[in-house]
Design an enzyme around this catalytic site. Sequence first.
Site, PDB file in Angstrom:
ATOM      1  N   GLU A  46       1.020  -1.220   0.124  1.00 12.45           N
ATOM      2  CA  GLU A  46      -0.047   0.125   0.191  1.00 12.45           C
ATOM      3  C   GLU A  46       0.788   1.326   0.050  1.00 12.45           C
ATOM      4  OE1 GLU A  46      -2.954  -0.197  -0.763  1.00 12.45           O
ATOM      5  OE2 GLU A  46      -3.704  -2.180  -0.013  1.00 12.45           O
ATOM      6  N   GLY A  47       0.473   2.191  -0.895  1.00  7.44           N
ATOM      7  CA  GLY A  47       1.145   3.469  -0.745  1.00  7.44           C
ATOM      8  C   GLY A  47       0.799   4.424   0.334  1.00  7.44           C
ATOM      9  N   PHE A  48       1.736   5.590   0.214  1.00  5.37           N
ATOM     10  CA  PHE A  48       1.821   6.521   1.281  1.00  5.37           C
ATOM     11  C   PHE A  48       0.585   7.109   1.530  1.00  5.37           C
ATOM     12  CE2 PHE A  48       2.828  10.811   2.827  1.00  5.37           C
ATOM     13  CZ  PHE A  48       3.746  10.553   3.701  1.00  5.37           C
ATOM     14  N   ASN A  49      -0.228   7.457   0.472  1.00  8.39           N
ATOM     15  CA  ASN A  49      -1.441   8.133   0.918  1.00  8.39           C
ATOM     16  C   ASN A  49      -2.611   7.146   1.322  1.00  8.39           C
ATOM     17  OD1 ASN A  49      -0.842  11.249   0.336  1.00  8.39           O
ATOM     18  ND2 ASN A  49      -0.009  10.359  -1.456  1.00  8.39           N
ATOM     19  N   HIS A 277      -2.596  17.260 -10.649  1.00  9.27           N
ATOM     20  CA  HIS A 277      -1.867  15.925 -10.385  1.00  9.27           C
ATOM     21  C   HIS A 277      -2.078  15.003 -11.327  1.00  9.27           C
ATOM     22  CE1 HIS A 277      -1.594  12.019  -8.219  1.00  9.27           C
ATOM     23  NE2 HIS A 277      -0.418  12.213  -8.445  1.00  9.27           N
ATOM     24  N   LEU A 278      -0.894  14.740 -12.193  1.00  9.95           N
ATOM     25  CA  LEU A 278      -0.991  13.839 -13.203  1.00  9.95           C
ATOM     26  C   LEU A 278      -0.395  12.778 -12.628  1.00  9.95           C
ATOM     27  CD1 LEU A 278      -1.303  13.840 -16.515  1.00  9.95           C
ATOM     28  CD2 LEU A 278       1.000  14.628 -16.662  1.00  9.95           C
ATOM     29  N   ARG A 279      -1.231  11.555 -12.551  1.00  8.53           N
ATOM     30  CA  ARG A 279      -0.632  10.538 -11.935  1.00  8.53           C
ATOM     31  C   ARG A 279      -0.271   9.308 -13.221  1.00  8.53           C
ATOM     32  NH1 ARG A 279       1.047   6.147  -9.806  1.00  8.53           N
ATOM     33  NH2 ARG A 279       0.298   5.178  -7.767  1.00  8.53           N
ATOM     34  N   THR A 375      -5.321   8.380  -4.609  1.00  7.45           N
ATOM     35  CA  THR A 375      -5.329   8.637  -3.105  1.00  7.45           C
ATOM     36  C   THR A 375      -4.564   9.925  -2.886  1.00  7.45           C
ATOM     37  OG1 THR A 375      -3.764   7.192  -2.549  1.00  7.45           O
ATOM     38  CG2 THR A 375      -5.919   6.272  -2.078  1.00  7.45           C
TER      39      THR A 375
END
Length: 416
Positions: A46-49, A277-279, A375
Amino acid sequence: MIYNCILIVLTLIPQFHASLEGVCDKDVKGCELKTRYILYDVNPPEGFNLRRDVYLRYGIFVHKLVQNNDINVKLVLPPWSRMFHWKRSEEPEHLPWGLFFDIDSMQKFAPVIELYTFFNELKPTYGDVIIDEVYILQHYQDMFTSGNFEDKMSIEDCNEQISTNFFHYDNITSHNIKCLSFHGFTSQLSSLVHKSEAQTILFDHAEVPLHDRFGDRTYWECRRSMRFNKELIFIANEFRRQFLNSMDEKDGTILPDDWRNEKLRRNALGGPYLSVHLRRRDFVWGRPKHVPNIKNAANQIQEKLHHLQLDNVFIATDASNKEYEELKEHLSNFNVFKYNPNKEVKKKYKDGGVAIIEQIICSYARYFMGTYESTFSFRIQEEREILGFPESTTFNRLCGNEEPNCEKTSMWRIEY
Ligand code: GFB
């Protein structure tokens, strides 16, 4: 005389007990409450956010435990280690939360401590920390096939192989590890805490339980207490001032020093720039219908800049340099900005801190466009809710190639 002696002995008994043992479980006068520690950890990929969201569930959990009961509990924050998206292999493990967040501010909501503080408070005699009780949370295996979503929990066989070390430390272990199949809300874990006398309890795979009430006042209090490390805010503010002509006084984005003094407002103006925010990376193949290609993203940004009559756009992105250069080419009539950390910032704050600086810069823009289901974007939207922007400037996203005029993102409005 004898009566007096008996009276003195009787009145001394509780204190004697307390001073003999030093601690007790209930709030008896003169008796120091035993400190109990709740630890938690999250599924490694799982990622940071998303992890920030999991924190909210446990911050609220201990906040309620402290509020509702006479137990003295502290929440131990899991250090940041081996983060899947942080590419720098030389990154040390166990980065503390204080590197990214303002712990004093968080403590105004919940009694949180870093893992190293927990070590110090526990003072393990032989250098080992043996956690009294560990619950590895897991979903009921048949939940999705049976369609049975009732709230329940039970100790069962483990769905996966389990590790007996925790937080990537060899010397944090336990002799009492159980797998807990669980479906329900985080606060339902409190029955385990109340039933137990354990001083240390760890919930692993803490992402399994749901929020008690996503988006209510308590949720937002916890979220507001999660202010960023002041130095990261300073770096972001300097960038805003130098490159984007953005300052709190004229942008209407001044917050009180203490989050508890914040009030609902909708009149923040924001700096004269669009933020996006360009994911990219895993989102490009993971969500192909909803993530545009670079040219399409550039067209949407251009259109929005025209509409807002702005010349400056700030891009937060995990895109490759090649993709970013391509985006800039398509936007050659505008000023395109990206935050490039210097060596010191990179060394001190790592990928996590750099990403936060980008999030802060996005939060203060006049208008924000995020990426579908990211997220990282959601956390920026929350920050803008706290800052007091009109909703219409926040809950926007880039549309996929085949979905012009896509729906806005769900609005999770702040509650006070
Ligand atoms: O935070 P995050 O989990 O949100 O994104 P998503 C993963 C990481 O990618 C961030 C980097 O913590 C950053 O390290 N990253 C993403 C960025 N966007 C940016 C950006 O604009 N600038 C910088 N500097 N870094 C989830 C993942 O990602 O997506 C889950 O957490 C899963 O594990 C899911 O992969 C599909 O929600 O965007």
